[in-house]
Structures are given as C-alpha cells and as structure tokens.
Scaffold this active site. Structure first.
Site, PDB file in Angstrom:
ATOM      1  N   LEU A  65       1.053  -1.370  -0.159  1.00 52.60           N
ATOM      2  CA  LEU A  65      -0.020   0.115   0.392  1.00 52.60           C
ATOM      3  C   LEU A  65       0.559   1.562   0.168  1.00 52.60           C
ATOM      4  O   LEU A  65       2.419   0.550   0.873  1.00 52.60           O
ATOM      5  CB  LEU A  65      -0.803   0.128   0.688  1.00 52.60           C
ATOM      6  CG  LEU A  65      -1.668  -1.637   1.382  1.00 52.60           C
ATOM      7  CD1 LEU A  65      -2.152  -1.481   2.830  1.00 52.60           C
ATOM      8  CD2 LEU A  65      -3.441  -0.546  -0.028  1.00 52.60           C
ATOM      9  N   PRO A  66       0.049   2.173  -0.338  1.00 52.63           N
ATOM     10  CA  PRO A  66       1.048   3.488  -0.573  1.00 52.63           C
ATOM     11  C   PRO A  66       1.703   4.221   0.661  1.00 52.63           C
ATOM     12  O   PRO A  66       2.973   5.041   0.901  1.00 52.63           O
ATOM     13  CB  PRO A  66       0.560   4.431  -1.086  1.00 52.63           C
ATOM     14  CG  PRO A  66      -1.149   3.717  -2.011  1.00 52.63           C
ATOM     15  CD  PRO A  66      -1.048   2.984  -0.801  1.00 52.63           C
ATOM     16  N   THR A  96       6.400   0.578   2.177  1.00 53.45           N
ATOM     17  CA  THR A  96       7.286   1.593   3.035  1.00 53.45           C
ATOM     18  C   THR A  96       5.855   2.621   3.924  1.00 53.45           C
ATOM     19  O   THR A  96       5.754   3.589   3.075  1.00 53.45           O
ATOM     20  CB  THR A  96       7.900   1.561   2.172  1.00 53.45           C
ATOM     21  OG1 THR A  96       8.726   1.731   1.012  1.00 53.45           O
ATOM     22  CG2 THR A  96       9.149   3.404   2.575  1.00 53.45           C
ATOM     23  N   LYS A 171      15.455   0.026   5.819  1.00 53.95           N
ATOM     24  CA  LYS A 171      14.931   0.540   4.695  1.00 53.95           C
ATOM     25  C   LYS A 171      15.181   2.022   4.174  1.00 53.95           C
ATOM     26  O   LYS A 171      15.308   2.788   3.615  1.00 53.95           O
ATOM     27  CB  LYS A 171      12.588   0.615   4.456  1.00 53.95           C
ATOM     28  CG  LYS A 171      12.341   0.739   2.838  1.00 53.95           C
ATOM     29  CD  LYS A 171      12.990   0.932   1.245  1.00 53.95           C
ATOM     30  CE  LYS A 171      12.156   1.433   0.233  1.00 53.95           C
ATOM     31  NZ  LYS A 171      12.378   1.456  -1.081  1.00 53.95           N
ATOM     32  N   LYS A 246       9.445  10.663  -0.476  1.00 48.92           N
ATOM     33  CA  LYS A 246       8.472  10.135   0.054  1.00 48.92           C
ATOM     34  C   LYS A 246       9.211   9.324   1.303  1.00 48.92           C
ATOM     35  O   LYS A 246       9.316   9.401   2.395  1.00 48.92           O
ATOM     36  CB  LYS A 246       7.760   8.505   0.206  1.00 48.92           C
ATOM     37  CG  LYS A 246       7.357   8.205   0.748  1.00 48.92           C
ATOM     38  CD  LYS A 246       6.570   7.535   0.213  1.00 48.92           C
ATOM     39  CE  LYS A 246       6.441   6.486   0.935  1.00 48.92           C
ATOM     40  NZ  LYS A 246       5.166   4.824   0.958  1.00 48.92           N
TER      41      LYS A 246
HETATM   42  P1  NAD Z   1       0.827   2.744  -6.442  1.00 48.36           P
HETATM   43  O1  NAD Z   1       0.125   3.701  -5.949  1.00 48.36           O
HETATM   44  O2  NAD Z   1       1.067   1.969  -7.842  1.00 48.36           O
HETATM   45  O3  NAD Z   1       0.149   1.241  -5.502  1.00 48.36           O
HETATM   46  C1  NAD Z   1      -0.884   1.146  -4.502  1.00 48.36           C
HETATM   47  C2  NAD Z   1      -2.097   0.642  -4.219  1.00 48.36           C
HETATM   48  O4  NAD Z   1      -2.815   0.658  -3.070  1.00 48.36           O
HETATM   49  C3  NAD Z   1      -2.982   1.324  -5.705  1.00 48.36           C
HETATM   50  O5  NAD Z   1      -3.638   0.484  -6.432  1.00 48.36           O
HETATM   51  C4  NAD Z   1      -3.853   1.678  -4.934  1.00 48.36           C
HETATM   52  O6  NAD Z   1      -5.827   1.516  -5.549  1.00 48.36           O
HETATM   53  C5  NAD Z   1      -4.533   0.714  -3.802  1.00 48.36           C
HETATM   54  N1  NAD Z   1      -4.802   1.293  -2.444  1.00 48.36           N
HETATM   55  C6  NAD Z   1      -4.807   2.124  -2.288  1.00 48.36           C
HETATM   56  N2  NAD Z   1      -5.251   2.255  -0.889  1.00 48.36           N
HETATM   57  C7  NAD Z   1      -5.962   0.959  -0.313  1.00 48.36           C
HETATM   58  C8  NAD Z   1      -6.659   0.545   0.225  1.00 48.36           C
HETATM   59  N3  NAD Z   1      -7.752   1.435   1.664  1.00 48.36           N
HETATM   60  N4  NAD Z   1      -7.487  -0.870  -0.370  1.00 48.36           N
HETATM   61  C9  NAD Z   1      -6.798  -1.653  -1.313  1.00 48.36           C
HETATM   62  N5  NAD Z   1      -6.476  -0.747  -1.987  1.00 48.36           N
HETATM   63  C10 NAD Z   1      -5.653   0.335  -1.516  1.00 48.36           C
HETATM   64  O7  NAD Z   1       2.371   1.862  -5.558  1.00 48.36           O
HETATM   65  P2  NAD Z   1       3.157   1.118  -5.604  1.00 48.36           P
HETATM   66  O8  NAD Z   1       4.377   1.671  -6.663  1.00 48.36           O
HETATM   67  O9  NAD Z   1       2.778   0.179  -6.524  1.00 48.36           O
HETATM   68  O10 NAD Z   1       4.058   1.525  -4.012  1.00 48.36           O
HETATM   69  C11 NAD Z   1       3.159   0.238  -3.037  1.00 48.36           C
HETATM   70  C12 NAD Z   1       4.706   0.425  -1.836  1.00 48.36           C
HETATM   71  O11 NAD Z   1       5.474  -0.182  -2.466  1.00 48.36           O
HETATM   72  C13 NAD Z   1       4.577   1.861  -1.440  1.00 48.36           C
HETATM   73  O12 NAD Z   1       4.394   2.091  -0.093  1.00 48.36           O
HETATM   74  C14 NAD Z   1       5.519   2.551  -1.978  1.00 48.36           C
HETATM   75  O13 NAD Z   1       6.610   3.744  -0.955  1.00 48.36           O
HETATM   76  C15 NAD Z   1       6.490   0.840  -2.089  1.00 48.36           C
HETATM   77  N6  NAD Z   1       7.564   1.258  -2.953  1.00 48.36           N
HETATM   78  C16 NAD Z   1       7.994   1.518  -4.368  1.00 48.36           C
HETATM   79  C17 NAD Z   1       8.661   0.916  -5.068  1.00 48.36           C
HETATM   80  C18 NAD Z   1       8.744   1.246  -6.475  1.00 48.36           C
HETATM   81  O14 NAD Z   1       9.543   1.969  -7.499  1.00 48.36           O
HETATM   82  N7  NAD Z   1       7.343   2.108  -7.279  1.00 48.36           N
HETATM   83  C19 NAD Z   1       9.661   0.655  -4.811  1.00 48.36           C
HETATM   84  C20 NAD Z   1      10.420   0.771  -3.531  1.00 48.36           C
HETATM   85  C21 NAD Z   1       8.961   0.252  -2.334  1.00 48.36           C
END
Ligand code: NAD
Length: 293
Positions: A65-66, A96, A171, A246
């Site tokens: 999740l975000p 994260t 992290k 972030k």
């Molecule tokens: P994203 O925004 O693409 O995905 C998050 C998903 O969570 C979305 O599809 C959203 O609809 C869903 N969501 C939000 N609230 C919700 C709820 N209450 N119930 C169900 N679903 C819900 O983000 P991401 O890039 O996949 O990143 C996810 C996590 O991974 C974050 O914490 C980010 O910091 C971490 N991260 C991302 C990367 C990257 O390169 N994208 C790398 C390392 C870590």
C-alpha cells in the site's frame, strides 16, 4: 498450494501477486482500482470486492500500500484485515511506511494472535516483475521463517533486520544514504563539467577510486558511462523523485522522533522537495542533476 490474500495491486503489488500465481499459489486480491483487479484476473487470480472476502480463510495475507495511513486503516479499521482474518494467519506488509505505524500494526496483529512481518522492498517495478526484489524484514524469528518461502518467490535477497519495524528502519536508512549519495554524485559531475573534466574520465577514475558508490556505478546521473541509467532515457523513471522524497521525509520524521542527527538527510530532503515542487515528481531521482547544474 497456499491461499494468499493480496491487498494493494498497484505498480509493485500487481507483479508481486503475479509471481505468487506463477509459483502455483491461489491468489485473491483486493484494490480500490478496478483496473488493478482486472489485471489480477488476467494473470489468473481472483479479484474480490472487500478485504473481508480476500482474507477470510487465507493462509497468508500480503499488502503493498502507499503509506502508513493506508496500512493502519487496512489492518486496524473496522472492516480491515485483523477484524476478518482467521487466527494464526501469516501477515506480510511490504509497503514502505513509518516505523511507528509498522510497530503499532504488528502489536495489534500479535494481540489478535497473528504472526506478522514488515517486509519493505528495494528493486522497483523491474525487480517486482522479475521476482528479484530485496526484502528487509522486521519481526519475530518464527514469523520471519514462515514468511521466507513466500518472499523467496518475489525476491532474491531476504534479510532479517530484527524485531517488528526494523525492516522499515533498514529501508528508511538505506534510502537516506541513496538520496544523499545521488546528490553527491550529481554535484561532482556538475563541478567536473565547469572544470572541463570529461564525464567518462571522471567515471573511469571515481568508479575505481574512493568516490565509488551505487549511485555512480549502477545509476550514473549523466548519459554515457552506465548503459542502464535513466540518464540515457531522458530521466524517465526508474525511481521517481516523488518516491525518493517520500522515503527521505520518512527518514526525517524518524530522525526527529528518536533525536538522531541527520543534517545531510535534512538537506537532501529539502533539495528533493524543491525539485518535486518545480514539477519533477515523475522524473527519475537522478534527474536532480539538472537542478544542481
Ligand atoms: P501504487 O500507488 O502503484 O499502488 C498502491 C495500490 O494500493 C494502488 O493500486 C491503490 O489503489 C491501492 N490502495 C490504496 N489504498 C487502498 C485500500 N484502502 N485498499 C486497497 N487498495 C488500496 O504504489 P506502488 O508503486 O505499487 O508502491 C507501493 C508501495 O511500495 C509504497 O509504499 C512504495 O513506497 C513502495 N515501493 C515502491 C517502489 C516503486 O518503485 N514503485 C519501490 C520500492 C517500494
């Protein structure tokens, strides 16, 4: 075959869930986005319309999740995971988030009779798709041992960092180093340009000298020396500046909470904040060289 509930099927969660499916597990998924649910279905998973449907009877629940507010709500809300999951289910949160939220959710999970780990990742969407993520894991030994076979499917390096919240601590500390080091490499190239020193020459020297670091040798912020660098693709991410900001903000919140001195982390946060404010949220974080020139 294990039944896995997956919550948060975005850029990272979608391909992670797909890898669990490819390994032969049954995956039920929940996301607020209809498109994300459709993609899960196309990959062979079962989309669901509520957290309760996804987690009831699941052996394992994974969330991606975000931020901390989403994780608190999804786990501890009235219709959340802890209210609906069966006792003894293994919970893995790979989002994260801030250390305190991770520790609060882990304590609530433990009180409800669950094993839980915080398992944030490094490796980005490419690593999530290839199943080569690095997982930094916080939680009890027993919970780590239970989670490892599933993390092995989605990643290549699985490291136990200690008790609950220590995955997030690792992290945040790692990405604070990354943000600071990227700025240092960008500043050095910007200075070299003004001194009439060729990019490739500086790379050849520093990559074998004491300035060597990942931001230089794997992710060089100028075009040329490292083929895979976003610098060669007009700074398309990669790792977007907004994600770097972030993680730096999390490092500064953590730093304040425990009274640590992180002056360079603070400065890196201010620079990425200004870079994002200028409309560069979606630019790769190495693109900050254009601000520093
Ligand atoms: P994203 O925004 O693409 O995905 C998050 C998903 O969570 C979305 O599809 C959203 O609809 C869903 N969501 C939000 N609230 C919700 C709820 N209450 N119930 C169900 N679903 C819900 O983000 P991401 O890039 O996949 O990143 C996810 C996590 O991974 C974050 O914490 C980010 O910091 C971490 N991260 C991302 C990367 C990257 O390169 N994208 C790398 C390392 C870590």
């Amino acid at each position: 075959m294990t039944t896995i509930g997956f919550i948060g099927l975005g850029n990272m969660g979608g391909p992670m869930a797909a890898n669990l499916l490819k390994a032969g597990h049954q995956v039920r998924g929940y996301d607020l986005s209809e498109d994300a649910l459709l993609e899960l279905k196309q990959a062979g998973g079962v989309p669901a319309s509520s957290i309760a449907t996804v987690v009831s009877g699941a052996d394992v629940v994974v969330s991606m999740l975000p931020a901390g507010t989403h994780v608190r709500k999804v786990y501890m809300g009235d219709d959340g995971i802890l209210a609906n999951v069966s006792k003894g289910t293994l919970l893995i949160d790979s989002s994260t988030i801030d250390v305190q939220s991770a520790r609060d959710v882990a304590a609530a999970a433990s009180d409800a009779g669950m094993h839980m780990v915080d398992a944030p990742v490094s490796g980005g969407v490419g690593g999530a798709t290839a199943g080569t993520l690095t997982f930094m894991v916080g939680g009890a030994d027993e919970a780590f041992a239970a989670a490892k076979p599933y993390l092995d499917i989605m990643g290549k390096a699985i490291i136990h960092a200690g008790g609950a919240g220590n995955g997030q601590a690792a992290k945040i500390c790692n990405n604070m180093m990354l943000g600071i080091q990227m700025i240092s490499v960008c500043e050095a190239f910007a200075l070299a340009e003004k001194l009439g020193l060729d990019h490739q020459k500086l790379y050849d020297i520093s990559s074998t000298a004491s300035g060597q670091c990942w931001s230089l040798t794997s992710y060089c912020p100028v075009p040329g020396p490292v083929e895979a660098s976003p610098a060669n693709r007009d700074y398309q991410p990669g790792f977007a500046a907004a994600m770097m900001l972030k993680d730096l903000n999390l490092s500064q919140d953590a730093s304040k909470a425990v009274g640590a001195q992180t002056p360079l982390g603070k400065q890196a946060t201010a620079l990425y904040n200004a870079f994002c404010d200028e409309g560069n949220e979606g630019v790769d974080f190495s693109g900050i060289i254009n601000k520093l020139r």
